[in-house]
Design a protein around this motif. Structure first.
Motif, PDB file in Angstrom:
ATOM      1  N   UNK B  85       0.823  -1.209   0.000  1.00 26.94           N
ATOM      2  CA  UNK B  85       0.000   0.000   0.000  1.00 26.94           C
ATOM      3  C   UNK B  85       0.859   1.262   0.000  1.00 26.94           C
ATOM      4  N   UNK B  86       1.981   1.219   0.718  1.00 30.82           N
ATOM      5  CA  UNK B  86       2.854   2.391   0.775  1.00 30.82           C
ATOM      6  C   UNK B  86       3.279   2.812  -0.611  1.00 30.82           C
ATOM      7  N   UNK B  89       0.042   3.893  -2.817  1.00 33.26           N
ATOM      8  CA  UNK B  89      -0.547   5.182  -2.447  1.00 33.26           C
ATOM      9  C   UNK B  89       0.367   6.315  -2.883  1.00 33.26           C
ATOM     10  N   UNK B  90       1.657   6.148  -2.604  1.00 36.00           N
ATOM     11  CA  UNK B  90       2.602   7.187  -2.993  1.00 36.00           C
ATOM     12  C   UNK B  90       2.616   7.355  -4.510  1.00 36.00           C
ATOM     13  N   UNK B  91       2.621   6.232  -5.207  1.00 31.61           N
ATOM     14  CA  UNK B  91       2.648   6.277  -6.667  1.00 31.61           C
ATOM     15  C   UNK B  91       1.409   6.990  -7.202  1.00 31.61           C
ATOM     16  N   UNK B  92       0.275   6.666  -6.613  1.00 29.36           N
ATOM     17  CA  UNK B  92      -0.972   7.261  -7.084  1.00 29.36           C
ATOM     18  C   UNK B  92      -1.003   8.753  -6.792  1.00 29.36           C
ATOM     19  N   UNK B 171       8.975   3.351  -5.957  1.00 29.94           N
ATOM     20  CA  UNK B 171       7.572   3.390  -6.379  1.00 29.94           C
ATOM     21  C   UNK B 171       7.409   3.900  -7.807  1.00 29.94           C
ATOM     22  N   UNK B 172       8.509   4.327  -8.411  1.00 25.79           N
ATOM     23  CA  UNK B 172       8.442   4.992  -9.709  1.00 25.79           C
ATOM     24  C   UNK B 172       7.760   4.213 -10.814  1.00 25.79           C
ATOM     25  N   UNK B 173       7.981   2.918 -10.869  1.00 20.13           N
ATOM     26  CA  UNK B 173       7.403   2.183 -11.995  1.00 20.13           C
ATOM     27  C   UNK B 173       5.879   2.146 -11.883  1.00 20.13           C
ATOM     28  N   UNK B 223       2.522  -6.658  -7.071  1.00 19.62           N
ATOM     29  CA  UNK B 223       3.384  -6.192  -5.974  1.00 19.62           C
ATOM     30  C   UNK B 223       3.243  -7.114  -4.769  1.00 19.62           C
ATOM     31  N   UNK B 224       2.028  -7.579  -4.519  1.00 19.08           N
ATOM     32  CA  UNK B 224       1.826  -8.460  -3.364  1.00 19.08           C
ATOM     33  C   UNK B 224       2.581  -9.766  -3.561  1.00 19.08           C
TER      34      UNK B 224
END
Lengths: 456, 300, 283
Positions: B85-86, B89-92, B171-173, B223-224
């Protein structure tokens, strides 16, 4: 949703098929393995025969730069004298070395000459893999008489087969910064006891709360404190290999862990959380290098030089190893830091032996190698190092002290990777203060018992 | 007409030839290992000798005796709960911020993407280790800001988070994926909504989010799955320590298999990992009907 | 406050946020670069970014590796010998398989496609042990075959899926007209579709390159001798015990290790971004 159902249906189907087909596969497995062993063997022979007399050997060891350079130099000199032999050097890190070695031994891809930790050897020998060559059969090539016969018997000899040759003499070591010790007024006496360490630690804290008597890594906490302490207390090895039992009672284990707790509670040893990221390579700790935080360190005589060299501005001395009053066993002992073993699957055992003869018994080689693997184990090596003055210094001092301790050699069940991991975990829990000595002991005894049962 | 159908059929069989490499690969390198590991998980097996059938022993040991396993399971789940989620959320968040008419957007997209290039590489893990050491640059920065120092790697309560940070840093991708998805949302939807007098916030929740849910969903699953199997960063940075606080299941699996050579036992662990992944994926899929918006597109 | 200034403030705040986060993103890499010039004493307990002096000695020294006779020249060669064939084989096999799935309606296709999608979720953890034992019995341990063969046999469903998606976007009329002209299926693939798929193939190749290049676990398990070590393994080795770690050397080699990826990224940024954006879209 429809897709999902299909996916699960498929997976379920696969799982079911798995149950049916699983039985049929073992036979394939064996044939595959055998034939591959054959092919690799034939590949090797064909490779070596193509260059006629050219013999290729692989030699693998772990260690730092100094050891690597000296060893490479010896290889070079040997190759000059024996142009038909080429030795491919594999200098690895000690971390992960054993995993690698086990993989290689089982897959038949191990080097011809292998540096090996004495702690692992019993496990390999017991596994029945017949991985190593018995040196006795090649004593016409490698002169074994330069070793002390008794030392050889205790190091690398398994039921009469000499599978490993000791590289040197070594043991646990306690070194201290003379300047700091003097400043604080500490005296490391010949009859140093475990309790003395605590008193001295308190004195250091009183002098400066940012300073500690000792810095001790995870492995040393087990090997130089927990196990010797217990061995002195009980007179037994940690695990008694002969019977497959623990060498201590729960009360005795609690007592040893209580001592470890006291070391941390009184800040005798630097908090484990502050040194854990350096692993066992405490010489990398900037606070060690600056020489203003720790008075001393538990290490091995084979690593004492590295530790002292890391802090070149400080002067160090070897201290006596601690012993409790009425100890039933010395707890500490002098053995060897590594063995050299020859792979029984090697296509060129004789060439490997030839190299080892040079490695152990040649004066030139001894001079180059010096004490990079601690004080040499052969009379040739010792004589040369004495003559060149290489034997002076912290390595010799620590070995001298270790030699005065005649504890029972504890190699075997208690030094296998799995066992060491459990011991470390137990000590760590006490060191971190997350478990009381009572809980940690009770918990670990269950684990130890499982482990010992699995080894029967 | 009839001949045409037959001709097509003949040609279509060619498809089987084209997928043959995959079919072989699937059978040999995916299906066989999959079944074999299930088989091994019921055996005692150490490569040197043949597997011997021991029934459920491995699983019983795993669940009843091996506390380390439960610890690893907990660590892995916590790791997943922090990082997935980290990261998303950051990516979004960043993707939404960047999804404006802004100058230099490409430059920032590039910069944000760089950490993702390194994935689970050793180089970056070593960098992280050095930065977060007690005397490392991060603690030096904290001191400069008059904040107390933190034992990033030595404190069992914190070490896992330090490793999570490395993951979240990448998180960039996901962000680039979200950004691309956001650009795909038809402008006409927003225009229509504006005519209806919908607020920006409402537009965001009623249009933007639903339109990109398939991407979020895809990311979430992938990711999971990755997080549940993570290995390198914990292995290089902390070796699973201190006090096994970063001893993820991936490491446990590696150690049991390639350090202790208990391949049967390790296979049982791998099956537990697999079943967890299946359950999580199933739950996500099941919940997805509620929140993932699918356009009607079904070619297969 | 009118609407215009409000959006302006909004935009400025956004910029500040994006810039600050951007700095956090790249700072570690920049720090890594400058650390290669610093002595240990300068690294620890210091917030300074720039080194007191510049010298390439850490690169020269670090390149020699752990005193052994292996240098990073070997490790780089090994890495590329492992990565490049793996990448090329992956693209080739996945493109062919994707073609089979995207353009033909053979019996059992639906089921096989579902299997393909299912393997997308098959965790590596569950197959690695039998694979190890399989490769071991083939005598493939300590070779690069455990990397080449899975690539040759298209066991990367992710790329197949990505290429299928891309191929679906290419009009079928192209194939049809080629068939009319008497082309065989392979000619259609080779002459018509493949040239059009270049960007997708390139993206797939980039990702496979990146992933294989960064891989650690598989190299750790399958590669044994230092003469075959890849950069990942060599880097781990550089943290050797029993000597004092010279962090500038370690960082120098770590920096060199990530450099090819950074260069590749800047050269082929478009494909990276396209690759990512297209794969996810219909997932």
């Amino acid at each position: 949703m429809k897709k999902l159902k299909k996916v699960t249906a498929i997976l379920l189907a696969i799982t079911m098929v798995a149950g049916l087909t699983a039985c049929g596969k073992t036979s394939n497995e064996t044939t595959g393995k055998d034939s591959s062993a054959d092919t690799t063997a034939s590949n090797e022979t064909s490779a070596s025969s193509t260059a006629q007399d050219q013999i290729n050997l692989r030699f693998m060891w772990w260690g730092g730069d100094e050891r690597a350079q000296a060893t490479l130099e010896v290889i070079k000199k040997f190759q000059e004298a024996n142009p038909n032999i080429v030795i491919e050097a594999e200098s690895l890190s000690s971390d992960g070395y054993q995993e690698k070695l086990t993989t290689q031994l089982t897959s038949g891809t191990a080097a011809d000459i292998i540096q090996i930790d004495p702690a692992w050897m019993p496990g390999y020998v017991k596994s029945g893999g017949e991985y190593f060559v018995d040196y006795n059969q090649y004593s016409n090539i490698v002169d074994l008489t330069t070793f002390d016969a008794n030392f050889l018997k205790n190091n690398g000899n398994f039921d009469g087969s000499q599978y490993g040759l000791p590289t040197g003499l070594a043991g646990s070591a306690l070194i201290y910064n003379t300047e700091l010790a003097e400043k604080i007024g500490l005296e490391f006496t010949q009859d140093l006891s475990w309790d003395d360490l605590i008193e001295m630690g308190k004195k250091v804290q009183a002098y400066d709360p940012n300073m500690y008597l000792l810095t001790v890594g995870e492995t040393l906490l087990v090997k130089a404190i927990l196990k010797p302490y217990l061995q002195q207390l009980t007179g037994n090895k940690f695990f008694i290999d002969e019977t497959g039992e623990m060498g201590f009672t729960q009360e005795e284990l609690v007592q040893a862990l209580d001592y470890i707790k006291a070391l941390y509670d009184n800040n005798v040893i630097a908090p484990i959380s502050s040194i854990i990221s350096y692993g066992d390579e405490l010489q990398n700790d900037p606070k060690w290098i600056s020489g203003d935080t720790y008075v001393g360190m538990f290490c091995f005589s084979s690593t004492a030089k590295v530790a002292t060299a890391a802090a070149p501005e400080q002067t160090f001395k070897a201290a006596y190893l601690p012993k409790m009053e009425g100890a039933k066993d010395d707890g500490f002992y002098c053995n060897c830091p590594q063995y050299m073993a020859v792979n029984s699957k090697s296509a060129n055992v004789e060439a490997a032996m030839k190299f080892l003869e040079y490695f152990y018994n040649d004066q030139e080689a001894a001079e180059i190698l010096g004490t990079v693997r601690s004080i040499p184990a052969t009379s040739v090596g010792q004589k040369i190092c004495l003559a060149t003055g290489q034997i002076e210094g912290i390595t010799k001092d620590t070995v001298d002290i270790a030699q005065q301790f005649k504890g029972t050699l504890d190699l075997g069940l208690s030094t296998e990777e799995e066992a060491i991991t459990m011991q470390k975990e137990m000590a760590d829990q006490v060191a971190y203060g997350v478990a009381t000595p009572e809980d940690a002991a009770a918990n670990s005894i269950t684990l130890f018992q499982n482990y010992l049962d699995s080894k029967k | 007409m009839k001949t045409k159908v037959r001709e097509y059929k003949k040609r279509d069989y060619m498809g089987l030839i084209y997928i043959a490499p995959w079919l072989v690969g699937f059978l040999l390198l995916q299906l066989y290992p999959f079944i074999a590991s299930l088989f091994y998980s019921f055996t005692q097996y150490n490569i040197m000798s043949e597997p011997t059938f021991v029934g459920l022993t491995n699983y019983i040991t795993l669940f009843k005796v091996d506390n380390e396993f439960w610890n690893s399971l907990k660590v892995t789940i916590v790791y997943t709960i922090y990082t997935v989620p980290g990261k998303l959320v950051l990516a979004l968040l960043v993707a939404l911020l960047m999804n404006k008419q802004m100058k230099g957007i490409n430059l920032f997209r590039t910069i944000y993407y760089i950490p993702s290039l390194f994935g689970g590489s050793v180089a970056v893990a070593i960098l992280w280790k050095l930065m977060f050491m007690d005397d490392g640059v991060i603690n030096a920065l904290l001191t400069a800001l008059h904040l107390p120092q933190v034992q990033w790697l030595g404190n069992p309560d914190i070490a896992l988070r330090t490793i999570c940070m490395l993951e979240i840093w990448q998180f960039g991708s996901s962000m680039v994926m979200f950004l691309a998805a956001l650009k795909q949302v038809p402008q006409s939807l927003y225009e229509a909504a504006q005519i209806d007098g919908a607020s920006k916030l409402r537009c965001f929740f009623k249009i933007t989010i639903p339109q990109i849910t398939p991407i979020i969903f895809f990311n979430l699953i992938m990711q999971t799955i990755n997080a549940l199997q993570s290995f390198t960063s914990a292995f290089v940075i902390t070796k699973g320590g201190p006090l096994k606080s970063t001893y993820v299941l991936g490491m446990k699996l590696y150690n049991e298999a390639f350090k202790n050579y208990k391949l049967g036992y390790a296979s049982a662990i791998s099956w537990v990992i697999f079943i967890i992944i299946m359950i999580v994926t199933l739950l996500l899929f099941r919940s997805s009907t509620g929140w993932v918006y699918y356009e009607d597109s079904d070619e297969f | 406050m009118n609407k215009k200034t409000k959006t302006k403030i909004n935009l400025t705040l956004t910029y500040i946020f994006i810039i600050v986060v951007g700095i956090i993103m790249v700072y570690p890499i920049i720090w890594m670069f400058f650390t290669t010039f610093k002595e240990n004493a300068e690294i620890f307990g210091s917030t300074k970014l720039l080194p007191s002096s510049y010298s390439l000695s850490s690169f020269v020294e670090g390149w020699k590796s752990n005193g052994g006779n292996q240098t990073y020249t070997n490790f780089f060669i090994n890495t590329f010998v492992m990565v490049i064939p793996t990448t090329l084989l992956t693209i080739a096999s996945c493109a062919v398989v994707a073609y089979g799935f995207a353009r033909f309606k053979f019996p059992g296709k639906k089921g096989l496609f579902m299997l393909l999608i299912a393997t997308l979720m098959l965790p590596n953890a569950v197959i690695i042990i039998p694979r190890y034992s399989l490769y071991n019995s083939f005598g493939w341990i300590d070779t690069y075959l455990p990397f080449y063969v899975p690539a040759l046999l298209a066991t990367y469903p992710f790329f197949i899926f990505m290429l299928i998606q891309f191929m679906r976007g290419l009009p079928r009329e192209l194939d049809e007209s080629a068939y009319m002209d008497g082309c065989g299926t392979f000619r259609v693939f080779w002459n018509i579709l493949l040239p059009l798929m270049k960007p997708a193939l390139f993206s797939a190749g980039l990702f496979q390159f990146m992933w294989t290049y960064n891989d650690y676990l598989n190299s750790l398990i399958f590669i044994n001798s230092t003469s075959r070590y890849t950069i990942s393994l060599a880097l781990r080795l550089s943290l050797d015990s029993e000597s004092v770690v010279q962090w500038n050397k370690v960082m120098a080699m770590a920096f060199i290790a990530v450099l090819p990826l950074i260069i590749l990224f800047f050269l082929a940024q478009k494909y990276f971004v396209e690759g990512i954006s297209t794969t996810g879209l219909k997932g």
